[in-house]
Motif scaffolding. Structure first.
Motif, PDB file in Angstrom:
ATOM      1  N   ALA A  70       1.644  14.184  -4.570  1.00 33.36           N
ATOM      2  CA  ALA A  70       2.226  14.205  -5.922  1.00 33.36           C
ATOM      3  C   ALA A  70       2.948  15.526  -6.182  1.00 33.36           C
ATOM      4  O   ALA A  70       4.017  15.554  -6.797  1.00 33.36           O
ATOM      5  N   LEU A  96       0.838  -1.208   0.000  1.00 29.58           N
ATOM      6  CA  LEU A  96       0.000   0.000   0.000  1.00 29.58           C
ATOM      7  C   LEU A  96       0.871   1.255   0.000  1.00 29.58           C
ATOM      8  O   LEU A  96       0.756   2.099  -0.886  1.00 29.58           O
ATOM      9  N   PRO A 151      -2.712   1.268  -8.840  1.00 28.45           N
ATOM     10  CA  PRO A 151      -1.761   2.363  -8.611  1.00 28.45           C
ATOM     11  C   PRO A 151      -1.258   3.024  -9.897  1.00 28.45           C
ATOM     12  O   PRO A 151      -0.985   4.225  -9.905  1.00 28.45           O
ATOM     13  N   GLU A 170       2.896   1.292  -3.192  1.00 26.49           N
ATOM     14  CA  GLU A 170       2.133   1.703  -4.372  1.00 26.49           C
ATOM     15  C   GLU A 170       1.872   3.210  -4.335  1.00 26.49           C
ATOM     16  O   GLU A 170       1.983   3.902  -5.329  1.00 26.49           O
ATOM     17  N   TRP A 171       1.518   3.692  -3.136  1.00 29.14           N
ATOM     18  CA  TRP A 171       1.183   5.106  -2.972  1.00 29.14           C
ATOM     19  C   TRP A 171       2.368   5.993  -3.356  1.00 29.14           C
ATOM     20  O   TRP A 171       2.208   7.017  -4.015  1.00 29.14           O
ATOM     21  N   THR A 172       3.569   5.586  -2.944  1.00 29.22           N
ATOM     22  CA  THR A 172       4.730   6.479  -3.115  1.00 29.22           C
ATOM     23  C   THR A 172       5.355   6.383  -4.502  1.00 29.22           C
ATOM     24  O   THR A 172       6.399   6.986  -4.732  1.00 29.22           O
ATOM     25  N   SER A 173       4.718   5.648  -5.435  1.00 27.44           N
ATOM     26  CA  SER A 173       5.291   5.607  -6.784  1.00 27.44           C
ATOM     27  C   SER A 173       5.380   7.012  -7.386  1.00 27.44           C
ATOM     28  O   SER A 173       6.376   7.354  -8.013  1.00 27.44           O
ATOM     29  N   VAL A 174       4.356   7.820  -7.184  1.00 22.69           N
ATOM     30  CA  VAL A 174       4.410   9.207  -7.686  1.00 22.69           C
ATOM     31  C   VAL A 174       4.090  10.232  -6.600  1.00 22.69           C
ATOM     32  O   VAL A 174       3.889  11.396  -6.890  1.00 22.69           O
ATOM     33  N   LYS A 184       6.273  15.316  -4.283  1.00 21.87           N
ATOM     34  CA  LYS A 184       7.255  14.419  -4.917  1.00 21.87           C
ATOM     35  C   LYS A 184       7.809  15.042  -6.199  1.00 21.87           C
ATOM     36  O   LYS A 184       8.980  14.869  -6.523  1.00 21.87           O
ATOM     37  N   SER A 243      -6.489   4.041  -5.315  1.00 26.72           N
ATOM     38  CA  SER A 243      -5.126   4.555  -5.479  1.00 26.72           C
ATOM     39  C   SER A 243      -4.058   3.490  -5.240  1.00 26.72           C
ATOM     40  O   SER A 243      -2.945   3.604  -5.743  1.00 26.72           O
ATOM     41  N   VAL A 244      -4.419   2.469  -4.462  1.00 28.33           N
ATOM     42  CA  VAL A 244      -3.437   1.405  -4.232  1.00 28.33           C
ATOM     43  C   VAL A 244      -3.806   0.094  -4.936  1.00 28.33           C
ATOM     44  O   VAL A 244      -2.958  -0.777  -5.122  1.00 28.33           O
ATOM     45  N   ALA A 257      -1.869   6.838 -10.604  1.00 23.07           N
ATOM     46  CA  ALA A 257      -0.672   7.684 -10.759  1.00 23.07           C
ATOM     47  C   ALA A 257      -0.777   8.540 -12.016  1.00 23.07           C
ATOM     48  O   ALA A 257      -0.442   9.725 -12.005  1.00 23.07           O
ATOM     49  N   VAL A 312      -3.270  11.425 -11.247  1.00 20.81           N
ATOM     50  CA  VAL A 312      -2.791  12.510 -10.378  1.00 20.81           C
ATOM     51  C   VAL A 312      -1.656  13.273 -11.055  1.00 20.81           C
ATOM     52  O   VAL A 312      -1.495  14.482 -10.851  1.00 20.81           O
ATOM     53  N   THR A 313      -0.900  12.593 -11.902  1.00 17.77           N
ATOM     54  CA  THR A 313       0.172  13.282 -12.635  1.00 17.77           C
ATOM     55  C   THR A 313      -0.426  14.314 -13.594  1.00 17.77           C
ATOM     56  O   THR A 313       0.050  15.444 -13.682  1.00 17.77           O
TER      57      THR A 313
END
Lengths: 473, 253
Positions: free
Chosen positions: B228, A443, B192, A446-450, B231, B188-189, B196, B199-200
């Motif tokens: 996002a 979890l 993913p 997966e969340w921290t991918s972007v 990051k 979101s998970v 992603a 959100v990008t």
């Protein structure tokens, strides 16, 4: 098709910038045009309520309407066939065609024919099937399935189609001129229409009281398929029936405005039987194949039945942020987008497509534009529940995704979140020690991918409220 | 979209903070409480509250969602409006509680509760008609409307009308503002890669506006978009509208 296949296929699609650009541009255009079609909010609300009521009422009396439809069609000289399964559907086609020694078919656009894999089944018996809808013709040349239920080749841009035609159509010179590309296809198809032994079509609406098959299209290929060959075979899902002829206009208005932002299509075909004595054109024999393929089971559940209201306009996919990014080929089955996410798991079974209802952020964009008010988000949640229920249920393959670990996790969650002392302890621990959770744990990974990892606050709102002496009751 | 009848002169209101606010954005929750207090209302924050139950509901665990939902309903039993600084959690309570308890003994109470639920900006504009004086420095912001605020709660122009009251705030429209940011809770998970991508695109649209801040009424979206933005080392920062309004009209605490 395995459950994780959507995620894998979606991931591949996301890595294709051309595909993403094609869909983004096409869907942006369709959304803008549709919005202009329904600019009058009151008119939209009223027409939509009417359309939803027509479809809901038709489904309430579905068995009776189908009987009336069959009786009326038979009276009109149309042969009616019932196919419970995909294989039965194909077998019926083969029987009819072999009686007529028919080996060359032209086919107008029909998603139900895709659903039963008609082309494949007939080609295996040496029968030639030519797709007569331009979009379908394009993907047939490239051996693909439709990526959209209305615009099957929407994933391709002009250049890709130009290359395909120059490679696959005999003596075709490379051109990116749309009129010349269309002309190339027309040349091939005109000859096929003239030579065909039989024409196949879908059905948009079937009218029980008059035994009328209504078919909308823009290219004239539907009219050619249903009038030039001596034999016409129509195929439809059993949900397509309405009771009265007067119920057709609101449904068609919602359909064409939602689908392609047209007040009406170029052709509206209303077929009420074969050529009558003295008539100069039309087929000598007309058949209708009515397909069940799991629809009776969907019909049996009062909530899931709403899935069958669908008039196949495609507005849900045009507005879907997931579909827009991954395109139609990422979805298992033949119906992509939100309608596919609720229909495909019910037809193929939760064991095959049980993860599909999770391919949605439940943003409700589809619900907002559905012209017959299908509560798609609620049905997605219902199907998520069917996938993980502990015992079999109403839906085919229900319970196949039941996972004891997940079930116990939610049970633990419910306990912690309904007992205030446990909730206070949980949030205390997370706000004080949440930073120590390992970054590679599921979890979070997966969340921290972007995204950066979420930072827990140092104090909860509960604590701040106590500090500020906000009243407790 | 149906709206509850506006209670004409509420003196007391309940505040439901939501679990995401509790854990990640407590300042936004407190700002919501202070805005209501500044309007002269007595705000009640039942300390036993936790979560609307949406995470379990959206995952298909309806029994667990119902258990948590019922424990919340009981805490908000008096006939006061229930205000949430979240369109999504408000949508869960207003739209889905009635169906969750349909045909059960708790149905009437669940329906009564649901009828009292408001999203914060709806309440500030439609019921309280609040007016603000901007005390902050000039800034440029963009607004992210959450899917559930728009499509479940029927929130329309209310939050933007509040932002437009602020004389030194330039509000720039976010391209494709009605498109989902890709949060969707477990989406979101569970998906993913698609999430992603969504959100990008959203933070690219935010960058396009040149705004210093993206303001929203939903902390789920803010957690997603904010993470996002951080990051990607974007110059834009996420902010809940309650906190933004409070800081600009009453100064930083």
């Amino acid at each position: 098709m395995a459950a994780a296949e959507f995620r894998d296929a979606a991931t591949r699609a996301l890595a294709d910038p051309q595909l993403r650009a094609n869909f983004r541009r096409a869907m942006d255009g369709l959304m803008t045009k549709r919005a202009a079609m329904f600019a009058d909010r009151d008119e939209w609300t009223a027409l939509r309520s009417l359309g939803a009521a027509v479809r809901a009422r038709s489904l309430l009396q579905l068995p009776e309407l189908l009987e009336r439809l069959e009786a009326k069609l038979t009276e009109n000289g149309v042969h009616v066939h019932w196919a419970e399964t995909v294989d039965q559907g194909n077998a019926i086609f083969k029987q009819i065609l072999s009686r007529h020694d028919a080996t060359r078919l032209v086919k107008g656009k029909s998603m139900v024919s895709e659903e039963i894999g008609l082309n494949h089944a007939l080609e295996a018996d040496g029968i030639e099937v030519i797709e007569a809808d331009l979009g379908e013709y394009i993907i047939q040349l490239d051996h693909e399935k439709p990526s959209h239920i209305i615009m099957p080749a929407i994933h391709k841009n002009k250049q890709q189609i130009a290359r395909l035609f120059s490679q696959k159509i005999k003596d075709a010179a490379y051109t990116e001129d749309v009129d010349r590309l269309t002309g190339l296809a027309r040349q091939v198809l005109r000859r096929k229409f003239a030579e065909a032994d039989a024409g196949v079509s879908g059905v948009n609406v079937a009218v029980a009281e008059t035994g009328t098959l209504v078919l909308v299209e823009n290219e004239g290929n539907g009219r050619m398929c249903t009038t030039i060959p001596k034999l016409h075979i129509a195929v439809m899902g059993l949900e397509k029936v309405v009771e009265r002829l007067e119920e057709v206009p609101p449904v068609l208005s919602l359909l064409t405005r939602s689908a392609t932002a047209q007040p009406i299509t170029t052709y509206v075909n209303m077929i009420t039987g074969p050529r009558r004595p003295g008539e100069k054109d039309g087929p000598e024999e007309v058949h209708l194949v009515i397909l069940d393929n799991g629809r009776s089971r969907v019909f049996a559940d009062p909530q899931l039945r709403n899935t069958l209201r669908c008039i196949r306009c495609g507005a849900c996919m045009n507005h879907c942020p997931v579909y827009t990014r991954v395109g139609g080929h990422a979805y298992p089955g033949v119906y992509p987008g939100p309608i596919g996410k609720i229909l495909t798991p019910q037809i193929l079974g939760m064991d095959v497509a049980g993860d599909l209802p999770h391919a949605s952020s439940l943003c409700n964009a589809c619900v907002e534009v559905c012209p017959v008010e299908i509560p798609i988000a609620s049905l997605l949640v219902r199907l998520r529940g069917e996938a993980i229920r502990p015992e079999p249920g109403a839906v085919k393959g229900a319970g196949s995704h039941a996972d004891p670990t997940e079930a116990w996790t939610w049970r633990g969650w419910a306990l912690a979140y309904r007992v205030p002392a446990l909730y206070r302890l949980t949030t205390f621990l997370l706000t004080r020690f949440g930073w120590a959770l390992p970054g590679r744990m599921p979890l979070l990974k997966e969340w921290t991918s972007v995204r950066s990892r979420p930072r827990f606050a140092s104090q909860t709102l509960h604590e701040l409220a106590r500090r500020e002496k906000v009243s407790n009751q | 979209m149906d709206h509850s009848p506006n209670p004409s002169h509420p003196e007391k209101v309940y505040f439901f903070g939501t679990c995401v606010v509790d854990l990640f954005f407590p300042a936004a929750g407190l700002a919501g409480i202070k805005l209501l207090q500044a309007a002269g209302l007595e705000v009640i924050f039942p300390q036993g509250q936790s979560c609307c139950g949406q995470p379990a509901y959206n995952s298909g665990f309806l029994d667990e969602a119902r258990a948590v939902a019922w424990s919340q309903i009981k805490l908000f039993s008096k006939d006061y409006p229930v205000i949430l600084p979240s369109g999504s959690c408000a949508g869960m309570m207003k739209k889905h509680y009635p169906s969750l308890f349909r045909g059960r003994p708790e149905q009437a109470e669940a329906e009564d509760f649901a009828a009292r639920v408001y999203e914060l900006t709806q309440f500030l504009v439609d019921v309280l008609d609040m007016k603000f004086d901007d005390l902050g420095e000039p800034t440029k912001v963009t607004w992210h409307p959450s899917c559930h605020s728009m499509r479940e709660m029927g929130v329309g122009d209310q939050p933007k009308s509040l932002l437009r009251q602020l004389s030194k705030v330039e509000l720039v429209e976010l391209p494709r503002e009605r498109e989902c940011c890709g949060f969707g809770g477990t989406f979101s998970v569970r998906q993913p890669e698609v999430s992603a991508a969504m959100v990008t695109d959203k933070i690219d649209a935010i960058a396009e506006t040149g705004a210093e801040m993206v303001v929203s009424g939903d902390c789920g979206c803010l957690l997603n978009i904010g993470g996002a933005l951080e990051k990607a080392e974007s110059r834009a920062h996420p902010k809940h509208i309650a906190e933004f309004l409070w800081e600009r009209t009453h100064g930083r605490r």
